[in-house]
Every structure is written in C-alpha cells, then in structure tokens.
Design a protein around this motif. Structure first.
Motif, PDB file in Angstrom:
ATOM      1  N   PRO A  94      51.946 -36.102  48.006  1.00  0.00           N
ATOM      2  CA  PRO A  94      52.866 -35.703  46.937  1.00  0.00           C
ATOM      3  C   PRO A  94      53.208 -36.874  46.022  1.00  0.00           C
ATOM      4  O   PRO A  94      53.248 -38.026  46.449  1.00  0.00           O
ATOM      5  N   VAL A  95      53.445 -36.569  44.766  1.00  0.00           N
ATOM      6  CA  VAL A  95      53.785 -37.572  43.757  1.00  0.00           C
ATOM      7  C   VAL A  95      55.010 -37.099  42.997  1.00  0.00           C
ATOM      8  O   VAL A  95      55.126 -35.918  42.667  1.00  0.00           O
ATOM      9  N   VAL A  96      55.928 -38.007  42.732  1.00  0.00           N
ATOM     10  CA  VAL A  96      57.075 -37.710  41.878  1.00  0.00           C
ATOM     11  C   VAL A  96      57.007 -38.642  40.681  1.00  0.00           C
ATOM     12  O   VAL A  96      57.083 -39.862  40.824  1.00  0.00           O
ATOM     13  N   LEU A  97      56.817 -38.079  39.503  1.00  0.00           N
ATOM     14  CA  LEU A  97      56.715 -38.859  38.271  1.00  0.00           C
ATOM     15  C   LEU A  97      57.457 -38.123  37.173  1.00  0.00           C
ATOM     16  O   LEU A  97      57.066 -37.014  36.786  1.00  0.00           O
ATOM     17  N   LEU A  98      58.525 -38.702  36.679  1.00  0.00           N
ATOM     18  CA  LEU A  98      59.321 -38.077  35.633  1.00  0.00           C
ATOM     19  C   LEU A  98      59.303 -38.961  34.393  1.00  0.00           C
ATOM     20  O   LEU A  98      60.080 -39.906  34.263  1.00  0.00           O
ATOM     21  N   GLU A  99      58.390 -38.670  33.488  1.00  0.00           N
ATOM     22  CA  GLU A  99      58.356 -39.385  32.223  1.00  0.00           C
ATOM     23  C   GLU A  99      59.492 -38.882  31.330  1.00  0.00           C
ATOM     24  O   GLU A  99      59.895 -37.722  31.427  1.00  0.00           O
ATOM     25  N   PRO A 100      59.993 -39.717  30.439  1.00  0.00           N
ATOM     26  CA  PRO A 100      61.047 -39.262  29.522  1.00  0.00           C
ATOM     27  C   PRO A 100      60.549 -38.119  28.638  1.00  0.00           C
ATOM     28  O   PRO A 100      59.400 -38.127  28.181  1.00  0.00           O
ATOM     29  N   GLU A 101      61.411 -37.137  28.437  1.00  0.00           N
ATOM     30  CA  GLU A 101      61.080 -36.032  27.539  1.00  0.00           C
ATOM     31  C   GLU A 101      61.296 -36.490  26.105  1.00  0.00           C
ATOM     32  O   GLU A 101      62.369 -36.981  25.751  1.00  0.00           O
ATOM     33  N   GLN A 102      60.255 -36.335  25.273  1.00  0.00           N
ATOM     34  CA  GLN A 102      60.324 -36.833  23.909  1.00  0.00           C
ATOM     35  C   GLN A 102      60.190 -35.672  22.920  1.00  0.00           C
ATOM     36  O   GLN A 102      59.250 -34.893  22.994  1.00  0.00           O
ATOM     37  N   PRO A 103      61.120 -35.560  21.985  1.00  0.00           N
ATOM     38  CA  PRO A 103      61.046 -34.481  20.995  1.00  0.00           C
ATOM     39  C   PRO A 103      59.985 -34.767  19.941  1.00  0.00           C
ATOM     40  O   PRO A 103      59.556 -35.910  19.758  1.00  0.00           O
ATOM     41  N   LEU A 104      59.551 -33.722  19.254  1.00  0.00           N
ATOM     42  CA  LEU A 104      58.598 -33.867  18.157  1.00  0.00           C
ATOM     43  C   LEU A 104      59.359 -34.203  16.883  1.00  0.00           C
ATOM     44  O   LEU A 104      60.200 -33.429  16.427  1.00  0.00           O
ATOM     45  N   GLU A 105      59.085 -35.363  16.323  1.00  0.00           N
ATOM     46  CA  GLU A 105      59.720 -35.791  15.075  1.00  0.00           C
ATOM     47  C   GLU A 105      58.684 -35.700  13.962  1.00  0.00           C
ATOM     48  O   GLU A 105      57.713 -36.444  13.934  1.00  0.00           O
ATOM     49  N   PHE A 106      58.918 -34.772  13.054  1.00  0.00           N
ATOM     50  CA  PHE A 106      57.902 -34.483  12.040  1.00  0.00           C
ATOM     51  C   PHE A 106      58.584 -33.978  10.762  1.00  0.00           C
ATOM     52  O   PHE A 106      59.283 -32.972  10.795  1.00  0.00           O
ATOM     53  N   GLU A 107      58.419 -34.699   9.672  1.00  0.00           N
ATOM     54  CA  GLU A 107      59.016 -34.322   8.387  1.00  0.00           C
ATOM     55  C   GLU A 107      57.939 -33.650   7.543  1.00  0.00           C
ATOM     56  O   GLU A 107      57.136 -34.311   6.874  1.00  0.00           O
ATOM     57  N   SER A 108      57.917 -32.332   7.575  1.00  0.00           N
ATOM     58  CA  SER A 108      56.821 -31.590   6.952  1.00  0.00           C
ATOM     59  C   SER A 108      56.794 -31.755   5.438  1.00  0.00           C
ATOM     60  O   SER A 108      55.714 -31.743   4.836  1.00  0.00           O
ATOM     61  N   TRP A 109      57.945 -31.909   4.798  1.00  0.00           N
ATOM     62  CA  TRP A 109      57.963 -31.989   3.335  1.00  0.00           C
ATOM     63  C   TRP A 109      57.209 -33.216   2.820  1.00  0.00           C
ATOM     64  O   TRP A 109      56.575 -33.177   1.764  1.00  0.00           O
ATOM     65  N   ILE A 110      57.255 -34.312   3.584  1.00  0.00           N
ATOM     66  CA  ILE A 110      56.494 -35.502   3.180  1.00  0.00           C
ATOM     67  C   ILE A 110      54.999 -35.229   3.261  1.00  0.00           C
ATOM     68  O   ILE A 110      54.228 -35.573   2.351  1.00  0.00           O
ATOM     69  N   TRP A 111      54.571 -34.563   4.342  1.00  0.00           N
ATOM     70  CA  TRP A 111      53.146 -34.347   4.561  1.00  0.00           C
ATOM     71  C   TRP A 111      52.580 -33.227   3.701  1.00  0.00           C
ATOM     72  O   TRP A 111      51.374 -33.225   3.404  1.00  0.00           O
ATOM     73  N   LYS A 112      53.385 -32.309   3.280  1.00  0.00           N
ATOM     74  CA  LYS A 112      52.906 -31.293   2.335  1.00  0.00           C
ATOM     75  C   LYS A 112      52.407 -31.963   1.054  1.00  0.00           C
ATOM     76  O   LYS A 112      51.336 -31.625   0.533  1.00  0.00           O
ATOM     77  N   ASP A 113      53.190 -32.892   0.556  1.00  0.00           N
ATOM     78  CA  ASP A 113      52.786 -33.602  -0.665  1.00  0.00           C
ATOM     79  C   ASP A 113      51.542 -34.440  -0.431  1.00  0.00           C
ATOM     80  O   ASP A 113      50.629 -34.474  -1.269  1.00  0.00           O
ATOM     81  N   LYS A 114      51.468 -35.118   0.725  1.00  0.00           N
ATOM     82  CA  LYS A 114      50.298 -35.936   1.029  1.00  0.00           C
ATOM     83  C   LYS A 114      49.032 -35.080   1.096  1.00  0.00           C
ATOM     84  O   LYS A 114      47.987 -35.440   0.522  1.00  0.00           O
ATOM     85  N   LEU A 115      49.093 -33.948   1.785  1.00  0.00           N
ATOM     86  CA  LEU A 115      47.910 -33.106   1.936  1.00  0.00           C
ATOM     87  C   LEU A 115      47.457 -32.542   0.600  1.00  0.00           C
ATOM     88  O   LEU A 115      46.247 -32.385   0.359  1.00  0.00           O
ATOM     89  N   ARG A 116      48.388 -32.208  -0.272  1.00  0.00           N
ATOM     90  CA  ARG A 116      48.004 -31.741  -1.613  1.00  0.00           C
ATOM     91  C   ARG A 116      47.217 -32.827  -2.336  1.00  0.00           C
ATOM     92  O   ARG A 116      46.176 -32.549  -2.951  1.00  0.00           O
ATOM     93  N   ARG A 117      47.710 -34.060  -2.284  1.00  0.00           N
ATOM     94  CA  ARG A 117      47.039 -35.161  -2.981  1.00  0.00           C
ATOM     95  C   ARG A 117      45.686 -35.483  -2.362  1.00  0.00           C
ATOM     96  O   ARG A 117      44.709 -35.735  -3.082  1.00  0.00           O
TER      97      ARG A 117
END
Length: 612
Positions: A218-241
């Motif tokens: 048996p193994v016990v491994l608890l990595e920290p839970e990390q949220p998804l940080e993503f600002e879509s409005w910045i990338w919408k403009d980048k993908l258009r360009r």
C-alpha cells in the motif's frame, strides 16, 4: 494500521495526522453494522442496540468530517469511509470480494479554438466521475480473467462502469452514489466469475498461468490539490491573432489554432490500504495548417506546445514564427513531387525517430499484451536477446518532469493502480531486459513497475502502458557524421536517392496474430536526398515495417535528441505520453504510397487578399 499511516515514506507521503481514536470508533461502528446484517439480534436487546446504533451513527457522521479536516479533503474522507463499509460487507458475502477500489476524477477543463482570425469555439467541462473496481475469486484467478474466443478486449469490460458524482462535497449524496455503483459492479463481477470458471473448464490449457492480479504494497501519497487558473479573455485575443496569419494565404484550407487547458484531480483508495490524491494539469497550444496539392492529396502540418503552467507557454513572437513556418512549408509541399514506393537507406530525424520507437517497440513491451493469446507476443521469449545495436538504451521514466526545459506529459508519481511510477530499463546495450508492467502479471514478472494507466474519466481499466520514452545511445555520433554514414550507404547500395524524414503526424501499430503485426508512421515532412548531398522536398509516403526485421536494420544514432508529445490510444483509452529520441539511420526501411483524396482543390479564389 492507523488511517493515513504509510509503509513507504520515500514517496513524499503526507499523512492525515493522529486520528487513531476516531478511526477506532469508526471501525467499531462498521463492525457493529456488519454484525447486525449477518445475525438477527434477540428481541430483548433490540431497543438497546438501536440506541447504540443511533449513537454510533452520529459518531460516524463526524469521523469523515474530522478526518478531512486534517488535510482539508472531505471527498477523500467519504471515499475512505464508504470503502471500509462496503469492503467489510462484501468480503463476508457468500462469494466474497477480495479487492475493492474507488477512483474519483475531478475534472476542470477549458477549450478555445480560432480559425482564420475568428473565434470558432469555446468549451468548459466541469465534472466529477467515480470508477469502481471489485474483484471476486482470488489473486490467482478472478472475474477479470480473459474469456478466450469471446471477441472482447482484455478481461472484463469496465468501459461503462463509471458514474457521475455530485460536484459538492456533501457526504450523503456521494455515499449513496458510491453504494449504487459498487453494488452494480459487484453483481457484474459475480456474473463474470461464473463465466470465467466455465471458460477455464471447456478451453485448452492456457500458455501463461500467471495470477490475474499482483500483490502490491500500500502507498499513501497526497499531493496538494491545485485549481485551474486560466484567463480565457486573454487567450481569445491571442488565438484570433495567431490564426489570422493563415487567412492571407490562398492555398491554406484549414488554418486553426486551439488551446486546451485541463486540470484533473484524481483520488484513489483501495482495500489494501493505498490512498492517493494527485493533480495532472496540462496546457496544450496546437497549430494546424492543411493545404491541398493539385492531384487532390491533402497535406496536413501541425505543431504542439505543451506546458504544466500557462506562464510556460511560448511568447507571441515564438508562436507567430511557427505559424509562418507552417505556411511556408505548406506552400513548398504543394509543389513537391510524389515519392514512389521505396525500400532502402532512411534517416529518421528526432521526432520521427521517437514515434518510430513508440510504435514499433513500445507497444510490444507492454506486459499485459504478452499474456493475451490472440497477441503475437513478439518479444515475450526474447529476453536476453539483442534487439538493437550495442550501445542503444531504451527506458521509460514517469518520474522525469521535463527534458531540456520542455515539460513532459507522460509524468506521474503514482500510476492509475496506486503503484509508484519508476524508471524501467527495457533495453540495455541493445539487449532486451524486461517489460512495462501493470498489476496484470505475466510469467516471470509477478509485480507491477508502476505503468498501469487508463483514461479513467471514461471508466477504462488500467493496463500496462508507456509513459515517458527515452532512447539514448552510448557512442552516438554527431549529426553531420550520421548524415555522412547515411550518404555512404546510398553510394554503397548504388541508390539514386534515399529519404530523410524530418517530421511526422503520428502513427499506429497492430500487435495481434490475425492482423498484420506491423507499424505505420505517417510523415509530414520528407526529403529525397541524393548521394552528393542535394535535398529535394517530397511528399506522398508512409513508413511501414514489421518489428523484428525493421529493428535489425537500425545502424547508428546521432547525439541530438528531440521531444514529441502525443495522446496514445489503446485498450485502456487515451493517455498522454512524451517521446525523446535522437536521429537514427537505418540501412533499409520501406515506405508505401500515401492515400489521397479524389476531390480537386477549390476552384474559387480565396476572398481574403494576401497582402492584408
């Protein structure tokens, strides 16, 4: 053993802390409930027992919350409690379960796509899914045993054994969902075990008598839970360009840029004591351009940037430079001549070489295949034999996160069966040494080496799969020397020309006994090379070959190395892999004509001016 205790602290284990008293109370409560279900109490003590049950129920409701408070994970605490309850009951059933596991995937993903300067798609995915595994019988023979001649894939089909869970960490709805799913899977296990027993009696003796499931610590491994940080409005403009750059070319039929951001938090508990929480986050920026030659052949080109953090994705200047390179390459390919069928010297540069090894070698050292009687088992009896030239080393290592500053997507600390990932040296000095193993043993390989993987979000059962593939060569020569050796082979074989394959779209392979046991690598950038060193861009060929013969023609490697990423599909779904390999030279390799469309290129001109 106290809840949260660990038998192997070398894997960065995070314990839940000292909750022995609560654990003992909870265990007492579960044992008491099991006794109630098995034995009918005398009427004179019913009232007292009911009062005690009420008290213990109130305590049990507190235990998961307090356990979760130690590291903030209420969901994992609920999974623990329900696993202890259900396994306690199922292990005492007339046909007992000897193993139960719960895997819950918390998925948060966001996707954007743009084409020719306009946003064409946006998606968001937030889901929580449960996968239940229940094994009846024993480690030696259980319900997952393959039914021979049934036409199914390996073992029991768990494809539909997933359930959606509530997104909120409310214990009661989650426990109800786990209970329903466990009951369904256990009943399926009972049904399949009876079929296994009958199948074993009526069929011939099996070639491989290894157990159906390996015993692991048996193994016990608890990595920290990390949220998804993503600002879509910045990338919408980048993908258009980025994608607007494609619009000015009259011959680009598809000019697409996509960005996928995914964050999967996986929680896994099993009845052996394993307890895992890990986070897998990937940002994938994909460029795609497709043009069409006058003869109807479609010519796709692509490039992918991968990162673990959004800040690690390339700059605007780097992306636009790559877009411009794809456009220029597409224009050149339209005018390139078609290569006829050919066999002779071929130089596979890094990315092409990496896919070559992944398809031809990697899938044939995945251990579970070597047990399947419908599989060709190419390398099963080849341990200790030379497969590649001296100096060649091939290994798989999920513990490496990056190579030369590039994030690797085949990395993980613990695999999807709760076994720590580890480096596996498959070939040393050209000699085959071992195989990639999940918890499905084969003769001579009774334990997993941390390569049980699956596309768990769709309820697939883990089997042995590749992780990060590394090809290294002692005594590798310079890139220039490798090219000279390749040109010398052309002259020695009196060839008018040979082939250099610089980039590929992907590939696939078959490993069965019925279908051809062969591979196909799909190049996108190919050059005809003449003995005097002249190069001419060409198109229209795919690499083909059979494993033993093709590998025997590998002659040398350069001291360069390239990385290519992909999502590899097999029995357990699609899993991310990274491949790192140097350029290699083969004195003989075969290519065949690529299929092509019979539809002409567009008759109408592109409405967007090229100088916009």
């Amino acid at each position: 053993m106290p809840l949260g205790a660990c038998r192997n602290a070398s894997y960065g284990v995070v314990s839940l802390g000292n909750i022995d008293i609560l654990s003992a109370v909870h265990a007492l409560y579960l044992a008491f409930l099991r006794a109630l279900m098995v034995h009918e109490p005398p009427k004179q003590v019913t009232r007292s027992m009911n009062a005690a049950v009420a008290l213990l129920l109130s305590l049990s409701a507190v235990v998961p919350a307090n356990a979760a408070a130690a590291d903030g994970d209420r969901l994992l605490a609920v999974m623990d409690a329900e696993l202890e309850r259900t396994f306690g009951l199922l292990s005492e059933a007339p046909t007992p379960a000897y193993f139960v596991a719960y895997r819950v995937i918390d998925r948060h993903a966001h996707g954007l796509s743009a084409s020719f300067g306009a946003l064409t798609g946006e998606s968001s995915d937030r889901r929580r899914r449960l996968f239940v595994e229940a094994r009846t019988g024993s480690y030696q023979r259980d319900n997952t045993h393959a039914l021979r001649s049934d036409g199914l894939r390996w073992g029991i089909n768990y494809r539909h054994n997933w359930s959606d869970l509530p997104l909120a960490d409310d214990p009661e709805p989650i426990r109800l969902a786990i209970w329903r799913a466990t009951d369904r899977v256990y009943q399926q296990a009972l049904d399949h075990l009876s079929k296994v027993e009958t199948n074993t009696v009526v069929k011939v003796a099996e070639e491989d008598a290894a157990p159906d499931f390996s015993r692991e610590d048996p193994v016990v491994l608890l990595e920290p839970e990390q949220p998804l940080e993503f600002e879509s409005w910045i990338w919408k403009d980048k993908l258009r360009r980025y994608s607007a750059r494609f619009a000015g070319n009259a011959h680009i039929l598809v000019g697409r840029v996509t960005l996928g951001a995914s964050n999967n938090v996986s929680r896994f508990v099993n009845s052996e004591g394993t307890r895992v929480r890990k986070t897998d986050r990937v940002f994938r920026l994909h460029l795609e351009a497709v043009t069409k030659a006058d003869d109807g052949m479609e010519l796709p080109l692509q490039h992918t940037f991968l990162a673990r953090r959004v800040s690690e994705l390339p700059s605007d200047a780097e992306v636009l430079a790559r877009v411009d390179a794809l456009i220029a390459q597409a224009d050149a390919l339209r005018a390139a001549p078609i290569v006829t069928a050919y066999q002779g010297p071929v130089l596979l540069e890094g990315r092409a070489s990496a896919v070559f090894f992944h398809e031809l070698l990697g899938h044939r050292v995945e251990g579970h295949r070597l047990r399947r009687e419908e599989d060709a088992q190419t390398f099963k009896r080849k341990l200790g034999e030379r497969i590649l030239p001296p100096g060649f080393r091939v290994y798989f290592d999920p513990t490496v996160d990056a190579f030369a500053g590039t994030a690797l997507v085949g990395s993980y600390a613990v695999d999807d069966e709760g076994v720590p990932g580890r480096r596996v040296d498959v070939i040393e000095d050209g000699v085959l040494k071992t195989f990639l193993m999940s918890r499905i043993p084969i003769e001579g390989h009774p334990r997993s080496n941390g390569h049980g993987r699956a596309q768990a979000i769709f309820g697939r059962t883990p089997v042995a799969r590749q992780s990060n593939l590394f090809v290294e060569v002692d005594g590798a020569v310079s890139r220039e020397r490798l090219r000279r050796d390749f040109l010398a082979a052309l002259d020695e074989q009196q060839r008018e020309w040979g082939l250099i394959i610089r980039d590929v779209e992907g590939g696939f392979t078959g490993t069965g006994r019925i279908d051809p046991n062969a591979l196909k690598v799909i190049p996108t950038v190919v050059y005809k090379v003449y003995p005097d060193g002249r190069e001419e861009l060409a198109r229209g060929v795919d690499v083909i070959g059979t494993p033993l013969l093709t590998l025997s023609h590998v002659r040398a490697a350069a001291d360069d190395a390239a990385v290519i990423h992909g999502w590899c599909g097999a029995e357990s779904g699609f899993v991310p892999v990274s491949l790192i390999a140097p350029s290699i030279y083969l004195d003989r390799l075969e290519v065949q004509r690529k299929p092509k469309s019979q539809v002409r290129p567009p008759l109408l001109p592109n409405p967007v001016p090229e100088d916009r």
